[in-house]
Design an enzyme around this catalytic site. Structure first.
Site, mmCIF file in Angstrom:
data_model
loop_
_atom_site.group_PDB
_atom_site.id
_atom_site.type_symbol
_atom_site.label_atom_id
_atom_site.label_comp_id
_atom_site.label_asym_id
_atom_site.label_seq_id
_atom_site.Cartn_x
_atom_site.Cartn_y
_atom_site.Cartn_z
ATOM 1 N N ASP A 126 0.674 -1.109 -0.066
ATOM 2 C CA ASP A 126 0.087 0.099 0.077
ATOM 3 C C ASP A 126 1.167 1.352 0.082
ATOM 4 O OD1 ASP A 126 0.939 -0.168 2.877
ATOM 5 O OD2 ASP A 126 -0.715 -0.022 3.629
ATOM 6 N N HIS A 143 -7.774 -3.410 10.073
ATOM 7 C CA HIS A 143 -7.422 -3.228 9.071
ATOM 8 C C HIS A 143 -6.057 -4.064 8.231
ATOM 9 C CE1 HIS A 143 -4.916 0.340 9.713
ATOM 10 N NE2 HIS A 143 -4.469 -0.215 8.357
HETATM 11 N N1 LIG Z 1 -0.930 0.146 6.221
HETATM 12 C C1 LIG Z 1 -0.249 0.009 7.666
HETATM 13 C C2 LIG Z 1 -0.844 -1.711 7.514
HETATM 14 O O1 LIG Z 1 0.115 -2.750 6.815
HETATM 15 C C3 LIG Z 1 -0.377 -2.595 8.929
HETATM 16 O O2 LIG Z 1 -0.408 -3.232 9.063
HETATM 17 C C4 LIG Z 1 -1.017 -1.250 10.041
HETATM 18 C C5 LIG Z 1 -0.187 -1.834 11.401
HETATM 19 O O3 LIG Z 1 0.775 -1.173 11.506
HETATM 20 P P1 LIG Z 1 1.660 -1.051 13.025
HETATM 21 O O4 LIG Z 1 2.489 -2.795 12.665
HETATM 22 O O5 LIG Z 1 3.002 -0.319 12.862
HETATM 23 O O6 LIG Z 1 1.175 -1.530 14.068
HETATM 24 O O7 LIG Z 1 -0.047 -0.151 9.368
HETATM 25 C C6 LIG Z 1 -0.298 0.637 8.819
HETATM 26 O O8 LIG Z 1 -1.712 0.862 8.558
#
Ligand SMILES: N[C@@H]1[C@@H](O)[C@H](O)[C@@H](COP(=O)(O)O)O[C@@H]1O
Length: 261
Positions: free
Chosen positions: A67, A138
């Site tokens: 993304d 998500h």
């Molecule tokens: N687009 C990314 C996701 O792909 C990721 O999984 C999420 C969680 O991030 P973290 O791993 O820092 O909690 O962050 C963002 O929203």
């Protein structure tokens, strides 16, 4: 769906790096889909260490992005393109030529999304897709109520996700873009092996709903239940709300080693 409970984030990173190593051993030019955020960093560190020690040859690996933010200036350090180049491509000793991602600064965003889906298919499809999970369930940037059949497209972030991600933008939510490009849920499900890593108590509710709740677009990650070979790796804290945790532990403990992840 296989659920593997590991003691901590480091162990999760090591386990998934082993799975990537095994994939590269049997398919040296595998297409690896990588995620951003804090969670997958232990995977990238473990994999880079294996490459540095000569235990893994990643020289023919190909990397693709999950993304991207829309509208950040090219080269912005928090664009996901910059993050993936910094955290994955460079540490593995790869060049930018081995990397593909959607163009978040394209004038025609829709055309850029369609071009990316086409490029993934023409590259032979994603062999292994790493995923994190948002606190709202998500995956990629597929926010709640995303179509479970969606392809790569533009999405609008929820306020919660912008708050969660403000830490990468000087804790200033105003700097966090509202719009993003994300592989769709249908695109993600095309990957041959999606592996989701979740660590920390803040992810426990989202993990429980993903694994044990109904398949529902309100929890986008629950769509992984539809994939014939999806793996969810969680640390003890992220597993703390799983009703079947003991079953998952026993199943993994009894798993034949030759199966890998
Ligand atoms: N687009 C990314 C996701 O792909 C990721 O999984 C999420 C969680 O991030 P973290 O791993 O820092 O909690 O962050 C963002 O929203």
């Amino acid at each position: 769906m296989e659920v593997v409970i590991v003691p901590d984030a480091t162990a999760g990173g090591e386990l998934i790096a082993e799975a990537i190593a095994a994939l590269l051993d049997r398919k040296p030019d595998a297409l690896l889909g990588v995620a951003t955020g804090s969670t997958p960093l232990p995977i990238y560190r473990a994999l880079a260490a294996k490459v540095a020690s000569g235990a893994v040859d990643a020289s023919r690996a190909r990397i693709c992005q999950l993304d991207e933010y829309v509208g950040l200036p090219a080269g912005h350090p928090e664009s996901y393109r910059s993050v993936v180049l910094r955290e994955v491509v460079e540490p593995l000793g790869l060049s930018e030529a081995s990397f593909m991602g959607p163009d978040g600064s394209a004038e025609d965003v829709q055309a850029a999304c369609e071009a990316y889906d086409k490029a993934l298919a023409e590259a032979g499809g994603v062999d292994l897709q790493l995923l994190g999970i948002g606190t709202d369930g998500h995956i990629g940037f597929n926010e709640p109520c995303s179509s479970l059949a969606s392809r790569t497209r533009i999405k609008t972030l929820t306020e919660q996700t912008r708050v969660d991600n403000a830490r990468f933008f000087d804790d200033d939510i105003e700097q966090v873009p509202h719009h993003v490009i994300t592989q769709g849920i249908g695109t993600i499900l095309d990957a041959r092996h999606p592996i989701l890593l979740a660590t920390g108590e803040g992810k426990a509710e989202a993990v429980a709903q993903t694994v044990e709740g109904p398949v529902a677009s309100i929890v986008p990650a629950s769509a992984l239940q539809l994939h014939p070979h999806a793996t969810v790796v969680v640390d003890e804290a992220a597993a703390s709300k799983l009703k079947l945790a003991d079953y998952f532990r026993a199943t993994y403990a009894a798993k034949p080693a030759w199966q890998g992840l």
